[in-house]
Design an enzyme around this catalytic site. Structure first.
Site, PDB file in Angstrom:
ATOM      1  CE  LYS A 146       9.984  -3.790  -7.495  1.00  0.00           C
ATOM      2  NZ  LYS A 146      10.488  -4.859  -8.381  1.00  0.00           N
ATOM      3  NE  ARG A 151       4.519   1.268  -1.377  1.00  0.00           N
ATOM      4  CZ  ARG A 151       5.466   1.254  -0.446  1.00  0.00           C
ATOM      5  NH1 ARG A 151       6.648   1.759  -0.719  1.00  0.00           N
ATOM      6  NH2 ARG A 151       5.257   0.738   0.735  1.00  0.00           N
ATOM      7  CD1 TRP A 196      -1.820  -5.842  -3.579  1.00  0.00           C
ATOM      8  CD2 TRP A 196      -1.643  -6.715  -1.527  1.00  0.00           C
ATOM      9  NE1 TRP A 196      -1.530  -7.181  -3.713  1.00  0.00           N
ATOM     10  CE2 TRP A 196      -1.410  -7.747  -2.472  1.00  0.00           C
ATOM     11  CE3 TRP A 196      -1.572  -7.036  -0.172  1.00  0.00           C
ATOM     12  CZ2 TRP A 196      -1.129  -9.051  -2.096  1.00  0.00           C
ATOM     13  CZ3 TRP A 196      -1.298  -8.344   0.201  1.00  0.00           C
ATOM     14  CH2 TRP A 196      -1.082  -9.331  -0.765  1.00  0.00           C
ATOM     15  CE  LYS A 199      11.301 -11.850 -12.053  1.00  0.00           C
ATOM     16  NZ  LYS A 199      10.861 -12.422 -10.791  1.00  0.00           N
ATOM     17  CG  HIS A 259      13.143 -38.613  -7.508  1.00  0.00           C
ATOM     18  ND1 HIS A 259      13.313 -39.940  -7.186  1.00  0.00           N
ATOM     19  CD2 HIS A 259      14.351 -38.163  -7.924  1.00  0.00           C
ATOM     20  CE1 HIS A 259      14.568 -40.282  -7.387  1.00  0.00           C
ATOM     21  NE2 HIS A 259      15.224 -39.225  -7.836  1.00  0.00           N
ATOM     22  CD  GLU A 314      13.616 -14.718 -10.167  1.00  0.00           C
ATOM     23  OE1 GLU A 314      13.250 -13.577 -10.540  1.00  0.00           O
ATOM     24  OE2 GLU A 314      13.269 -15.205  -9.080  1.00  0.00           O
ATOM     25  CB  CYS A 340      -0.903   0.011   1.230  1.00  0.00           C
ATOM     26  SG  CYS A 340      -1.909  -1.467   1.405  1.00  0.00           S
ATOM     27  CG  ASN A 378       0.880   1.775   3.809  1.00  0.00           C
ATOM     28  OD1 ASN A 378      -0.234   1.832   3.301  1.00  0.00           O
ATOM     29  ND2 ASN A 378       1.962   2.296   3.243  1.00  0.00           N
ATOM     30  N   GLY A 379       0.058  -1.616   6.622  1.00  0.00           N
ATOM     31  CA  GLY A 379       0.380  -2.621   7.633  1.00  0.00           C
ATOM     32  C   GLY A 379      -0.834  -3.458   7.968  1.00  0.00           C
ATOM     33  CD  GLU A 385       7.102 -12.556  -9.666  1.00  0.00           C
ATOM     34  OE1 GLU A 385       7.268 -12.180  -8.499  1.00  0.00           O
ATOM     35  OE2 GLU A 385       7.933 -12.339 -10.580  1.00  0.00           O
TER      36      GLU A 385
END
Length: 620
Positions: free
Chosen positions: A615, A27, A75, A497, A516, A493, A2, A101-102, A500
């Protein structure tokens, strides 16, 4: 996550609020709103679900005025993305408005008490509880008084936050004081931009650029009373304090698209320069080592380290995995890699001579901050690898290393990841030279590192081919990413990507682990991206590639050489330049980033602001 902005001064507040929220869009958010106030008028709100551009249109069409205001991009954590849940929130019958925020962990018990007192809630958020709580305390403190005073407001906020459990950055506006804001922080960042006749507040420095070059970072348990011509800072335990006014870093600058279609694409192409920035001034050829100015530990302390813990979240956790290979290979130090979200609650046995590195792009990741605090409480040295100067983790760690990658606006990290790997490689060189690594070996490592920006530039040349490959596979619903040794985290990674920004299900595995379980997923509709450069395990990875082809799985191979065997087996081949195996994760990441980007574009996704993501993750 946020974003918060605020203004008090002599100008109409809305232009700064809207522009500031636009600067914080990177963000991640799903709703936005502002509150403004004129003398002798009620607090007025404008809220939208969706983008700040829609909020801007609403404000332009309304009559919202005032030289004081607060704004927020939300958010969703508690309650869906609705206009009712969007910030700012009103307390009582309109006495205060606040943005937060939080996360308030004990909001349900506080809410029950407030409902019993007659307070009506308009949202499902934890934040609205704080607004009513402040009004409730203000009513008690001013009872029997002829008027509400600034001191009443300050005490109401101080007493309210003492009841909160969790993390918060709060910016509060009072109906009876149209020239005052109160900011208070615990675990969620707030920055004040200082000027003579106006003051600016934000959750990071980006909205302040161009308005002031002097800033105050609020620390935990600090409260600021902000008026157009003054700022008073109080600490919970120490009373009034003199805040440190800092210069706004030259690194913090507005970041435009510069002709690129998206920030993510721009940041992919900025990686050669970001790596140069990370290397600059840190390679010492005379002593065949690297050096860092901010570790704040003596050479003797560093030489006596017996174990290193690397901790982070998401992409930073993947860079930590690469760091494990690097440090164990080059420095022969035992390394543990921990998810920060798990480390904060674990009680692992830790040797006395253990140091903890928190790896974070934003420096505000709540889990990483909490993990470092817990390790610091237990007496371990904590260090940060971070991109944002003045961030919470940068301030609280005992020392650290800045990436100097520049602003990263796209939610999916690209240049911060490769910069983290560059710093970790130099760190491995540094520790290696403290211990067993020879002068000649150190010189060879430096020579390879100096070539790295050019290697990444050459790797970017695959973009046209990657775009063609993306067209073949953009309709796939599942992807597998396979690599070994240094390139196992690269596979993780690459899969992240794709997940996301394209919303395709993707998984990364050590190539040998395919047998496996995951090999059951292989079919003609599931592409496998196999990272198969030359190196000690090349033939092993080639064998795993053959296992995929034996089950009709399409293969996209990342190679650094012309190899008839790979050409015969793979459906598509992407070439990267040859380099030492410890640099392959950086060089091989480039085509994986481009592949995710191009597939997301073909699927019509918002690559810079993917759904549900933020973000800077400042909540647990």
């Amino acid at each position: 996550m946020c974003g918060i902005v605020g203004y008090v001064g002599f100008k109409v507040a809305s232009p700064f609020l809207i522009r500031g929220l636009q600067q914080l869009e990177y963000r991640g958010y799903d709703s936005a709103g502002i509150a403004m106030l004129c003398p002798n008028e009620p607090i007025r709100l404008a809220k939208v679900t969706g983008r700040v551009s829609e909020l801007s249109q609403m404000v332009q069409q309304s009559s919202l005025k005032g030289t004081i205001g607060i704004g927020h991009t939300r958010w969703a954590t508690h309650g869906a993305a609705t206009k009712e849940n969007a910030h700012p929130h009103i307390g009582g019958t309109g006495q205060v408005a606040l943005v937060h925020n939080g996360v308030i962990e004990n909001y349900e018990s506080l809410k029950s008490v407030l409902i019993a007192k007659g307070y009506q809630f308009r949202s499902q958020t934890d934040s609205e509880v704080v607004a009513h709580l402040v009004v409730d305390r203000l009513k008690d403190l001013s009872e029997g008084q002829s008027e509400v005073t600034v001191q009443h407001c300050v005490e109401a906020v101080q007493e309210s936050v003492l009841q909160l459990r969790g993390a918060y950055g709060l910016l509060i506006m009072f109906r009876d004081f149209p020239d005052m804001l109160i900011a208070v922080r615990c675990g969620s960042p707030l920055v004040i931009g200082v000027s003579k006749q106006e003051q600016f507040i934000a959750s990071d420095t980006s909205p302040l650029v161009g308005h002031t070059d002097r800033i105050i970072y609020l620390a935990d348990h600090q409260l600021a009373v902000i008026r157009p011509d003054s700022i008073q800072v109080l600490h919970r335990d120490h009373g009034r304090i003199r805040p440190e006014v800092r210069q706004l870093s030259e690194q913090v600058q507005e970041s435009g698209l510069d002709g690129y279609a998206h920030y993510m694409l721009k940041e992919i192409y900025e990686q050669p320069q970001a790596i140069r920035n990370a290397l600059r001034g840190r390679l010492d050829r005379d002593n065949a080592t690297a050096h860092f100015g901010g570790l704040n530990l003596t050479t003797q302390q560093l030489r006596s380290v017996e174990r290193i813990v690397l901790t982070g979240c998401g992409t930073s956790w993947h860079s930590a995995l690469v760091g494990e290979y690097l440090l164990e290979e080059l420095a022969r130090i035992p390394i543990e890699v921990e998810y920060a979200s798990e480390l904060r609650y674990r009680n692992p046995p830790m040797d006395p001579n253990t140091i903890v590195f928190g790896i974070t792009q934003s420096g505000e990741t709540a889990d990483t901050l909490a993990a470092l605090r817990e390790m610091k409480r237990k007496g371990h040295h904590t260090l940060a690898i971070c991109n944002v100067i003045g961030s919470s983790i940068a301030q609280e760690a005992d020392g650290g290393i800045y990436l100097h990658a520049g602003p990263e606006i796209g939610v999916a990290s690209t240049k911060a990841f490769t910069s983290q790997l560059t710093v970790l490689t130099m760190l491995a060189l540094y520790f290696g030279r403290l211990r067993h690594l020879s002068f000649e070996a150190g010189q060879r490592l430096i020579a390879q590192l100096e070539k790295l920006p050019e290697l990444v530039e050459r790797s970017l040349e695959c973009h046209t081919l990657v775009k063609q490959i993306a067209e073949q596979y953009s309709d796939a619903t599942n992807f597998l990413y396979l690599g070994r040794q240094f390139n196992f985290p690269t596979a993780l990674e690459g899969a992240l990507k794709l997940k996301e920004i394209s919303y395709i299900h993707a998984e990364g595995y050590p190539a040998a682990e395919m047998k496996h379980g995951p090999i059951a997923l292989v079919d003609e509709h599931t592409p496998s991206v196999v990272i198969v450069p030359q190196g000690p395990v090349y033939e092993k990875v080639l064998s795993n590639l053959q296992e995929v082809k034996a089950r009709s799985g399409p293969v996209i191979a990342i190679v650094d050489h012309d190899d008839p065997q790979v050409q015969r087996l793979a459906d598509s081949i992407i070439h990267i330049p040859q380099c030492e195996d410890f640099l392959q994760p950086i060089v091989a990441s480039i085509p994986l980033q481009l592949l995710a980007y191009e597939i997301a574009i073909l699927r019509g996704c918002d690559v810079d602001k993917p759904r549900n993501l933020a973000k800077s993750v400042t909540v647990e």
